[in-house]
Design a protein around this motif. Structure first.
Motif, PDB file in Angstrom:
ATOM      1  N   ASP A 171       0.909  -1.130   0.099  1.00  0.00           N
ATOM      2  CA  ASP A 171       0.148   0.012   0.261  1.00  0.00           C
ATOM      3  C   ASP A 171       0.866   1.323   0.033  1.00  0.00           C
ATOM      4  N   PRO A 172       0.839   2.095  -0.999  1.00  0.00           N
ATOM      5  CA  PRO A 172       1.745   3.279  -1.163  1.00  0.00           C
ATOM      6  C   PRO A 172       1.186   4.328   0.124  1.00  0.00           C
ATOM      7  N   ALA A 173       0.139   4.244   0.507  1.00  0.00           N
ATOM      8  CA  ALA A 173      -0.334   5.331   1.465  1.00  0.00           C
ATOM      9  C   ALA A 173       0.334   4.803   2.825  1.00  0.00           C
ATOM     10  N   THR A 174       0.815   3.637   3.105  1.00  0.00           N
ATOM     11  CA  THR A 174       1.597   3.184   4.239  1.00  0.00           C
ATOM     12  C   THR A 174       2.598   4.110   4.704  1.00  0.00           C
ATOM     13  N   ASP A 175       2.734   4.520   5.955  1.00  0.00           N
ATOM     14  CA  ASP A 175       3.987   5.439   6.489  1.00  0.00           C
ATOM     15  C   ASP A 175       5.265   4.617   5.908  1.00  0.00           C
ATOM     16  N   THR A 176       6.304   5.452   5.502  1.00  0.00           N
ATOM     17  CA  THR A 176       7.307   5.046   4.730  1.00  0.00           C
ATOM     18  C   THR A 176       7.916   4.005   5.678  1.00  0.00           C
ATOM     19  N   SER A 177       8.411   4.335   7.051  1.00  0.00           N
ATOM     20  CA  SER A 177       8.964   3.466   7.803  1.00  0.00           C
ATOM     21  C   SER A 177       8.189   2.085   8.201  1.00  0.00           C
ATOM     22  N   LEU A 178       6.880   2.093   8.241  1.00  0.00           N
ATOM     23  CA  LEU A 178       6.284   0.893   8.280  1.00  0.00           C
ATOM     24  C   LEU A 178       6.496   0.038   6.990  1.00  0.00           C
ATOM     25  N   ARG A 179       6.376   0.557   5.979  1.00  0.00           N
ATOM     26  CA  ARG A 179       6.496  -0.176   4.654  1.00  0.00           C
ATOM     27  C   ARG A 179       7.941  -0.884   4.692  1.00  0.00           C
ATOM     28  N   ARG A 180       8.664   0.035   5.126  1.00  0.00           N
ATOM     29  CA  ARG A 180      10.306  -0.622   5.245  1.00  0.00           C
ATOM     30  C   ARG A 180      10.294  -1.888   5.904  1.00  0.00           C
ATOM     31  N   MET A 181       9.677  -1.782   7.081  1.00  0.00           N
ATOM     32  CA  MET A 181       9.484  -2.876   8.052  1.00  0.00           C
ATOM     33  C   MET A 181       8.831  -3.965   7.678  1.00  0.00           C
ATOM     34  N   ALA A 182       7.789  -3.800   6.780  1.00  0.00           N
ATOM     35  CA  ALA A 182       6.896  -4.782   6.339  1.00  0.00           C
ATOM     36  C   ALA A 182       7.919  -5.594   5.360  1.00  0.00           C
ATOM     37  N   ASP A 183       8.576  -4.763   4.368  1.00  0.00           N
ATOM     38  CA  ASP A 183       9.467  -5.267   3.396  1.00  0.00           C
ATOM     39  C   ASP A 183      10.415  -6.268   4.034  1.00  0.00           C
ATOM     40  N   LYS A 184      11.297  -5.561   4.970  1.00  0.00           N
ATOM     41  CA  LYS A 184      12.136  -6.579   5.874  1.00  0.00           C
ATOM     42  C   LYS A 184      11.515  -7.887   6.251  1.00  0.00           C
ATOM     43  N   TRP A 185      10.486  -7.772   6.815  1.00  0.00           N
ATOM     44  CA  TRP A 185       9.822  -8.689   7.365  1.00  0.00           C
ATOM     45  C   TRP A 185       9.473  -9.858   6.429  1.00  0.00           C
ATOM     46  N   LEU A 186       8.882  -9.565   5.433  1.00  0.00           N
ATOM     47  CA  LEU A 186       8.437 -10.444   4.243  1.00  0.00           C
ATOM     48  C   LEU A 186       9.921 -10.844   3.602  1.00  0.00           C
ATOM     49  N   ARG A 187      10.924  -9.995   3.416  1.00  0.00           N
ATOM     50  CA  ARG A 187      12.265 -10.851   3.187  1.00  0.00           C
ATOM     51  C   ARG A 187      12.738 -11.906   3.968  1.00  0.00           C
ATOM     52  N   ARG A 188      12.558 -11.453   5.249  1.00  0.00           N
ATOM     53  CA  ARG A 188      13.145 -12.464   6.145  1.00  0.00           C
ATOM     54  C   ARG A 188      12.393 -13.625   6.456  1.00  0.00           C
ATOM     55  N   GLN A 189      11.019 -13.712   6.008  1.00  0.00           N
ATOM     56  CA  GLN A 189      10.126 -14.838   6.256  1.00  0.00           C
ATOM     57  C   GLN A 189      10.269 -15.585   4.808  1.00  0.00           C
ATOM     58  N   ALA A 190      10.603 -14.960   3.634  1.00  0.00           N
ATOM     59  CA  ALA A 190      10.830 -15.638   2.646  1.00  0.00           C
ATOM     60  C   ALA A 190      12.323 -16.279   2.594  1.00  0.00           C
ATOM     61  N   VAL A 191      13.339 -15.945   3.239  1.00  0.00           N
ATOM     62  CA  VAL A 191      14.428 -16.532   3.596  1.00  0.00           C
ATOM     63  C   VAL A 191      14.309 -17.860   4.308  1.00  0.00           C
ATOM     64  N   ALA A 192      13.511 -17.507   5.439  1.00  0.00           N
ATOM     65  CA  ALA A 192      13.158 -18.654   6.523  1.00  0.00           C
ATOM     66  C   ALA A 192      12.545 -19.779   5.835  1.00  0.00           C
ATOM     67  N   GLY A 193      11.511 -19.524   4.917  1.00  0.00           N
ATOM     68  CA  GLY A 193      11.074 -20.429   4.119  1.00  0.00           C
ATOM     69  C   GLY A 193      11.882 -21.077   3.120  1.00  0.00           C
ATOM     70  N   GLU A 194      12.711 -20.714   2.641  1.00  0.00           N
ATOM     71  CA  GLU A 194      13.696 -21.366   1.532  1.00  0.00           C
ATOM     72  C   GLU A 194      14.546 -22.154   2.430  1.00  0.00           C
ATOM     73  N   GLU A 195      15.022 -21.628   3.679  1.00  0.00           N
ATOM     74  CA  GLU A 195      16.081 -22.459   4.566  1.00  0.00           C
ATOM     75  C   GLU A 195      15.140 -23.949   5.040  1.00  0.00           C
ATOM     76  N   GLU A 196      14.035 -23.642   5.331  1.00  0.00           N
ATOM     77  CA  GLU A 196      13.029 -24.791   5.703  1.00  0.00           C
ATOM     78  C   GLU A 196      12.938 -25.703   4.580  1.00  0.00           C
ATOM     79  N   GLY A 197      12.805 -25.375   3.203  1.00  0.00           N
ATOM     80  CA  GLY A 197      12.822 -26.232   2.282  1.00  0.00           C
ATOM     81  C   GLY A 197      13.958 -26.944   1.992  1.00  0.00           C
ATOM     82  N   GLU A 198      15.227 -26.390   2.099  1.00  0.00           N
ATOM     83  CA  GLU A 198      16.364 -27.019   2.074  1.00  0.00           C
ATOM     84  C   GLU A 198      16.603 -28.018   2.913  1.00  0.00           C
ATOM     85  N   ALA A 199      16.206 -27.831   4.207  1.00  0.00           N
ATOM     86  CA  ALA A 199      16.386 -28.699   5.174  1.00  0.00           C
ATOM     87  C   ALA A 199      15.856 -30.253   5.065  1.00  0.00           C
TER      88      ALA A 199
END
Length: 199
Positions: A171-199
């Motif tokens: 959502d482009p209307a989301t506060d800039t810092s909230l969007r940054r944290m949301a993006d960081k969280w989603l990237r982190r979750q994606a990496v965790a999912g990849e690592e689980e898939g490799e285990a």
């Protein structure tokens, strides 16, 4: 959280965490440097709100059990949706401050704070009821629910709400810092999912 009976150790851990953050987030190294400068400035205590040239605050990226939602507050003073958090008020253990603020502002019990800095944000706070405008140096930590997710709206909030993190990120209307944290969280979750898939 560190042993608060040793204030030198507490400050040392924060300095180490800021260095670690700068290494993990090289595009934010300049921001981390500003936080390190404040930490090293012994002209006045940077952990109390009376230091109006700038002071530390701490916030919680409070996620639900699924990891898909974050609890936000419609802040009474600021009038916008932001993460839970507040002033250190002399406490040098900012991880503990973030946990305390999350508990107090949400009414949730059994919350768990993760070690390591999740996000840093230096932002300008406008004048409010005679308190001059000033800088907040906000150190943000991941906090997870450990039981019930039925929050209680406290006096500092107009409202609280669980918000879908993917929606916030898109959502482009989301506060800039909230969007940054949301993006960081989603990237982190994606990496965790990849690592689980490799285990």
């Amino acid at each position: 959280m560190t042993d608060s009976s040793d204030p030198v150790r507490v400050l040392g851990v924060l300095a180490e965490d800021l260095d670690d953050y700068a290494a993990r987030m090289p595009d934010e190294a300049e921001t981390a440097s500003l936080f390190k400068q404040l930490l090293a400035d012994d002209s006045a205590d940077p952990f109390v709100r009376e230091r109006l040239t700038g002071h530390f605050t701490a916030s919680a990226w409070l996620v639900d059990g699924s990891g898909g939602r974050v609890l936000l507050t419609h802040h009474r003073k600021l009038g916008i949706w932001v993460q839970l958090g507040g002033h250190a008020d002399g406490d040098r253990d900012l991880m503990r401050v973030a946990l305390r603020e999350a508990e107090e502002e949400s009414g949730l019990a059994g919350l768990i704070v993760e070690p390591g800095i999740f996000d840093l944000d230096r932002h300008w706070i406008p004048e409010y009821r005679g308190v001059p405008a000033h800088w907040h140096y906000d150190v943000r930590y991941v906090v997870r629910t450990g039981g019930s997710e039925a929050f209680v709206v406290g006096p500092e909030s107009h409202d609280l709400a669980w918000r879908d993190i993917r929606v916030l990120a898109a959502d482009p209307a989301t506060d800039t810092s909230l969007r940054r944290m949301a993006d960081k969280w989603l990237r982190r979750q994606a990496v965790a999912g990849e690592e689980e898939g490799e285990a």
